[in-house]
Write a protein that holds these residues in place. Structure first.
Motif, PDB file in Angstrom:
ATOM      1  N   ARG A 258      40.448  31.216  46.297  1.00 25.68           N
ATOM      2  CA  ARG A 258      40.121  32.347  47.172  1.00 25.68           C
ATOM      3  C   ARG A 258      40.753  33.628  46.634  1.00 25.68           C
ATOM      4  NH1 ARG A 258      41.367  28.780  52.611  1.00 25.68           N
ATOM      5  NH2 ARG A 258      39.281  27.867  52.826  1.00 25.68           N
ATOM      6  N   GLN A 259      42.010  33.531  46.229  1.00 26.11           N
ATOM      7  CA  GLN A 259      42.694  34.723  45.734  1.00 26.11           C
ATOM      8  C   GLN A 259      42.086  35.192  44.411  1.00 26.11           C
ATOM      9  OE1 GLN A 259      46.901  34.655  46.163  1.00 26.11           O
ATOM     10  NE2 GLN A 259      47.275  36.285  44.675  1.00 26.11           N
ATOM     11  N   ARG A 260      41.765  34.245  43.534  1.00 20.44           N
ATOM     12  CA  ARG A 260      41.184  34.631  42.244  1.00 20.44           C
ATOM     13  C   ARG A 260      39.795  35.235  42.420  1.00 20.44           C
ATOM     14  NH1 ARG A 260      43.254  29.034  39.534  1.00 20.44           N
ATOM     15  NH2 ARG A 260      45.436  29.664  39.246  1.00 20.44           N
ATOM     16  N   SER A 261      39.070  34.770  43.414  1.00 19.79           N
ATOM     17  CA  SER A 261      37.752  35.358  43.681  1.00 19.79           C
ATOM     18  C   SER A 261      37.887  36.823  44.056  1.00 19.79           C
ATOM     19  CB  SER A 261      37.052  34.595  44.813  1.00 19.79           C
ATOM     20  OG  SER A 261      36.772  33.267  44.436  1.00 19.79           O
ATOM     21  N   VAL A 262      38.849  37.131  44.907  1.00 18.55           N
ATOM     22  CA  VAL A 262      39.082  38.513  45.325  1.00 18.55           C
ATOM     23  C   VAL A 262      39.544  39.365  44.147  1.00 18.55           C
ATOM     24  CG1 VAL A 262      40.537  39.994  46.759  1.00 18.55           C
ATOM     25  CG2 VAL A 262      39.518  37.921  47.729  1.00 18.55           C
ATOM     26  N   GLU A 263      40.437  38.807  43.342  1.00 21.83           N
ATOM     27  CA  GLU A 263      40.977  39.558  42.213  1.00 21.83           C
ATOM     28  C   GLU A 263      39.942  39.808  41.124  1.00 21.83           C
ATOM     29  OE1 GLU A 263      44.148  37.012  41.104  1.00 21.83           O
ATOM     30  OE2 GLU A 263      45.577  37.828  42.576  1.00 21.83           O
ATOM     31  N   ALA A 264      38.899  38.977  41.075  1.00 20.63           N
ATOM     32  CA  ALA A 264      37.937  39.068  39.982  1.00 20.63           C
ATOM     33  C   ALA A 264      36.882  40.149  40.179  1.00 20.63           C
ATOM     34  CB  ALA A 264      37.239  37.715  39.795  1.00 20.63           C
TER      35      ALA A 264
END
Length: 357
Positions: A258-264
């Protein structure tokens, strides 16, 4: 009044069912055949798919699935009997559903009259009940379903394809919420069935640049064959396809994905969360505010999404059958263990309810 059976009277008889009886415990049992209500149909199940959420339930990690329970909400079959009011002149399905019809069904039973049901968002109905969670499901020879949830299968559609309509509808719903355009760069975390179906749905929307991230090399191989760029980490991407994404899908449901999706995603980017693995996750909210990143949850599908899934399957716009395995329902417990362990190049397992199996 619409209680004719296609294969004879089955009242007071029992049926085979795969019963979830506790964490990692599923057994075949004989249970009573359900009696369809006045506005329901009784379906003789032919194929029933195993969903990722049911794997969590099998492990004891899903609060919706409490033993003893007949799971199963991705299925197809043949109408055995219809309730006494099905086919009445005041019903929208009048004259449409008959014993012997080949069908699939939207497994979300809703009230049909609230603001959400009236406005095309029945998946948000506060009275919703999911077959295989709140009501007995399709890991059995027969299942009772509200008639308004039942869809005829075209002559060209197999029972296997009918059972794939439900997970494909989930993926279509995700892509619709993302409002994808052909120029979007899309990132998908998770190469399970929903991630792979989302990749195919995105292709229908015209997306050509889609990256799929997963740790399972066999599943990544499927993603590559479906036209995706498949890697175990975005850091592995070739230089020419690195950079920020316009949209991202988390089909895993872990804090890290979830966090990597937002950061990407780029400033102004869109993210949809559909994986239900972890109940809570910390996110970089301040960064999301400053970059005006839009985040949505995606649960199930609308009636339109389900109908679109059937249409697109009929048009050949999805193709997971080469990576779909069918096993007899008596091997259901072993199929769950296989999916949890090392499934190899298998995206979906369907349980067969054929009489000889």
């Amino acid at each position: 009044m619409g209680t004719t059976a296609s294969t004879g009277n089955n009242e007071n008889k029992s049926m085979r069912a795969l019963i979830y009886e506790g964490p990692r415990t599923m057994n075949m049992r004989e249970v009573p055949i359900p009696e369809p209500g006045p506005d329901e149909v009784l379906i003789r199940v032919e194929r029933a798919g195993i969903c990722g959420s049911e794997l969590g339930g099998y492990l004891g990690h899903n609060s919706l699935r409490k033993p003893p329970l007949i799971m199963g909400h991705e299925f197809s079959g043949v109408i055995e009997r219809v309730g006494e009011r099905v086919g009445g002149a005041d019903r929208e399905w009048a004259g449409r559903l008959q014993p012997g019809d080949r069908v699939t069904a939207n497994p979300l039973a809703t009230c049909g009259s609230c603001r959400y049901c009236r406005n095309g968002a029945s998946q948000l109905c506060r009275e919703r009940q999911l077959l295989g969670a709140h009501r007995p499901g399709a890991f059995a020879e027969f299942v009772a379903v509200p008639a308004r949830n039942v869809y005829l299968l075209g002559d060209s559609l197999s029972f296997e394809e009918g059972a794939l309509a439900e997970p494909f509808a989930c993926a279509i719903h995700v892509c619709r919420l993302l409002e994808l355009t052909p120029t979007d760069r899309l990132l998908i975390y998770g190469a399970g069935p929903i991630g792979l179906f989302a990749l195919q749905a995105a292709k229908v929307y015209g997306v050509r640049d889609a990256v799929v991230v997963d740790l399972n090399e066999s599943r990544l191989g499927i993603a590559r064959e479906l036209g995706g760029i498949a890697v175990t980490s975005v850091d592995e991407l070739p230089e020419e396809v690195r950079g920020e994404f316009d949209a991202a899908i988390d089909a895993v449901g872990a804090q890290a994905t979830r966090q990597r999706s937002v950061e990407a995603v780029r400033p102004g980017g869109r993210v949809v969360f559909t994986g239900l693995h972890e109940a809570a996750s910390a996110l970089p909210i301040n960064d999301m505010i400053r970059s005006e990143i839009s985040v949505k949850g995606a649960f199930a599908y609308s009636q339109e999404d389900f109908e679109t899934a059937l249409l697109w399957i009929g048009q050949g716009r999805t193709g997971l059958l080469p990576w779909t395995e069918t096993v007899p329902i008596r091997e259901g417990a072993a199929a769950f263990e296989k999916l949890i362990g090392r499934p190899g190049p298998v995206a979906k397992i369907l349980l067969s309810l054929a009489p000889t199996e």
